[in-house]
Design a protein around this motif. Structure first.
Motif, PDB file in Angstrom:
ATOM      1  N   ASP A  60      35.430  41.403  47.471  1.00 18.80           N
ATOM      2  CA  ASP A  60      35.857  40.306  46.593  1.00 18.80           C
ATOM      3  C   ASP A  60      37.096  39.617  47.172  1.00 18.80           C
ATOM      4  O   ASP A  60      37.212  38.392  47.146  1.00 18.80           O
ATOM      5  CB  ASP A  60      36.166  40.811  45.185  1.00 18.80           C
ATOM      6  CG  ASP A  60      34.923  41.223  44.404  1.00 18.80           C
ATOM      7  OD1 ASP A  60      33.790  40.885  44.819  1.00 18.80           O
ATOM      8  OD2 ASP A  60      35.092  41.907  43.366  1.00 18.80           O
ATOM      9  N   CYS A  61      38.027  40.409  47.680  1.00 17.76           N
ATOM     10  CA  CYS A  61      39.240  39.843  48.303  1.00 17.76           C
ATOM     11  C   CYS A  61      38.875  39.059  49.563  1.00 17.76           C
ATOM     12  O   CYS A  61      39.381  37.953  49.778  1.00 17.76           O
ATOM     13  CB  CYS A  61      40.232  40.948  48.660  1.00 17.76           C
ATOM     14  SG  CYS A  61      40.976  41.748  47.235  1.00 17.76           S
ATOM     15  N   VAL A  62      38.012  39.623  50.397  1.00 16.42           N
ATOM     16  CA  VAL A  62      37.583  38.934  51.623  1.00 16.42           C
ATOM     17  C   VAL A  62      36.897  37.623  51.272  1.00 16.42           C
ATOM     18  O   VAL A  62      37.148  36.590  51.908  1.00 16.42           O
ATOM     19  CB  VAL A  62      36.655  39.838  52.469  1.00 16.42           C
ATOM     20  CG1 VAL A  62      36.071  39.069  53.647  1.00 16.42           C
ATOM     21  CG2 VAL A  62      37.394  41.085  52.943  1.00 16.42           C
ATOM     22  N   GLU A  63      36.053  37.633  50.238  1.00 17.66           N
ATOM     23  CA  GLU A  63      35.330  36.428  49.831  1.00 17.66           C
ATOM     24  C   GLU A  63      36.285  35.304  49.445  1.00 17.66           C
ATOM     25  O   GLU A  63      36.033  34.133  49.737  1.00 17.66           O
ATOM     26  CB  GLU A  63      34.381  36.740  48.680  1.00 17.66           C
ATOM     27  CG  GLU A  63      33.508  35.562  48.271  1.00 17.66           C
ATOM     28  CD  GLU A  63      32.420  35.930  47.285  1.00 17.66           C
ATOM     29  OE1 GLU A  63      31.960  35.001  46.583  1.00 17.66           O
ATOM     30  OE2 GLU A  63      32.027  37.100  47.208  1.00 17.66           O
ATOM     31  N   LYS A  64      37.393  35.640  48.817  1.00 20.75           N
ATOM     32  CA  LYS A  64      38.381  34.618  48.450  1.00 20.75           C
ATOM     33  C   LYS A  64      38.997  33.963  49.683  1.00 20.75           C
ATOM     34  O   LYS A  64      39.481  32.833  49.609  1.00 20.75           O
ATOM     35  CB  LYS A  64      39.491  35.225  47.590  1.00 20.75           C
ATOM     36  CG  LYS A  64      39.015  35.609  46.206  1.00 20.75           C
ATOM     37  CD  LYS A  64      40.112  36.292  45.416  1.00 20.75           C
ATOM     38  CE  LYS A  64      39.579  36.748  44.063  1.00 20.75           C
ATOM     39  NZ  LYS A  64      40.562  37.514  43.297  1.00 20.75           N
ATOM     40  N   ILE A  65      38.975  34.663  50.807  1.00 19.23           N
ATOM     41  CA  ILE A  65      39.584  34.147  52.031  1.00 19.23           C
ATOM     42  C   ILE A  65      38.579  33.388  52.896  1.00 19.23           C
ATOM     43  O   ILE A  65      38.868  32.283  53.354  1.00 19.23           O
ATOM     44  CB  ILE A  65      40.224  35.303  52.836  1.00 19.23           C
ATOM     45  CG1 ILE A  65      41.302  35.999  51.994  1.00 19.23           C
ATOM     46  CG2 ILE A  65      40.822  34.787  54.150  1.00 19.23           C
ATOM     47  CD1 ILE A  65      41.795  37.310  52.581  1.00 19.23           C
ATOM     48  N   ILE A  66      37.383  33.966  53.142  1.00 14.87           N
ATOM     49  CA  ILE A  66      36.446  33.337  54.085  1.00 14.87           C
ATOM     50  C   ILE A  66      35.136  32.877  53.452  1.00 14.87           C
ATOM     51  O   ILE A  66      34.282  32.323  54.151  1.00 14.87           O
ATOM     52  CB  ILE A  66      36.137  34.262  55.289  1.00 14.87           C
ATOM     53  CG1 ILE A  66      35.412  35.537  54.864  1.00 14.87           C
ATOM     54  CG2 ILE A  66      37.402  34.562  56.071  1.00 14.87           C
ATOM     55  CD1 ILE A  66      34.901  36.384  56.036  1.00 14.87           C
ATOM     56  N   GLY A  67      34.943  33.101  52.168  1.00 10.61           N
ATOM     57  CA  GLY A  67      33.716  32.663  51.523  1.00 10.61           C
ATOM     58  C   GLY A  67      32.745  33.813  51.303  1.00 10.61           C
ATOM     59  O   GLY A  67      33.015  34.963  51.631  1.00 10.61           O
TER      60      GLY A  67
END
Length: 189
Positions: free
Chosen positions: A24-31
């Motif tokens: 979820d954190c990664v998704e906020k950064i790279i999609g």
């Protein structure tokens, strides 16, 4: 000391990389399309764990759209004397700097910045540090009596392509799609 692709050695490591809160954190950064490039377990031994100069990760594994990020999971509490990560804030805005792998003097980097004056990132076990592949970073020697242990996870967007490199790229889709995967690219692994 480091070992590549820790998810290949332990199902617990694979579970950690696939953790929904982490993704979820990664998704906020790279999609929403998240690809694992590789992982590394690092051990910086007490008293002898060496420093690594300021560098950019992009020189090791560049991507066309510059979506590559690092996630550093701290397995131990990490203090400055343990050779914690040091970075130059907002340096990702400089973009890609040629010959920025840290193995030789680079006037654009080392003529303007020093590892000693870079921002120290101390952390507790379980903390995760995210940064862009163009962020200038490094670490000092571990002068403490304790080892510093981290797991580095390199990730990029499934809407991006890794450019020619000799570095490992496991191309494991952690969420969404790898929009550039082909039968040939899958066979090359």
């Amino acid at each position: 000391l480091h070992t590549h692709n820790v998810q290949s050695f332990s199902s617990k490591m694979m579970e950690m990389i696939q953790n929904s809160g982490f993704l979820d954190c990664v998704e906020k950064i790279i999609g929403s399309n998240i690809i694992l490039h590789h992982s590394k377990l690092f051990l910086k031994p007490p008293k002898i764990g060496s420093a690594f100069p300021l560098h950019q990760d992009w020189s090791y594994f560049p991507t066309k759209n510059k979506s590559m990020i690092a996630a550093v999971i701290h397995l131990t509490d990490t203090f400055e004397n343990m050779g914690c990560f040091k970075l130059i804030p907002k340096s990702h805005n400089f973009g890609q700097i040629k010959n920025s792998d840290g193995h030789k003097f680079n006037k654009k980097i080392h003529g303007s910045f020093t590892l000693e004056k870079a921002k120290s990132i101390t952390a507790n076990a379980g903390d995760v540090l995210f940064f862009h592949s163009c962020t200038l970073h490094g670490s000092m020697q571990n002068t403490s009596e304790k080892p510093r242990k981290t797991i580095l996870i390199q990730l990029y967007s499934g809407n991006d392509q890794v450019l020619n490199t000799n570095h490992t790229n496991v191309q494991l889709v952690l969420r969404g799609w790898n929009n550039f995967a082909t039968r040939n690219s899958a066979n090359s692994l």
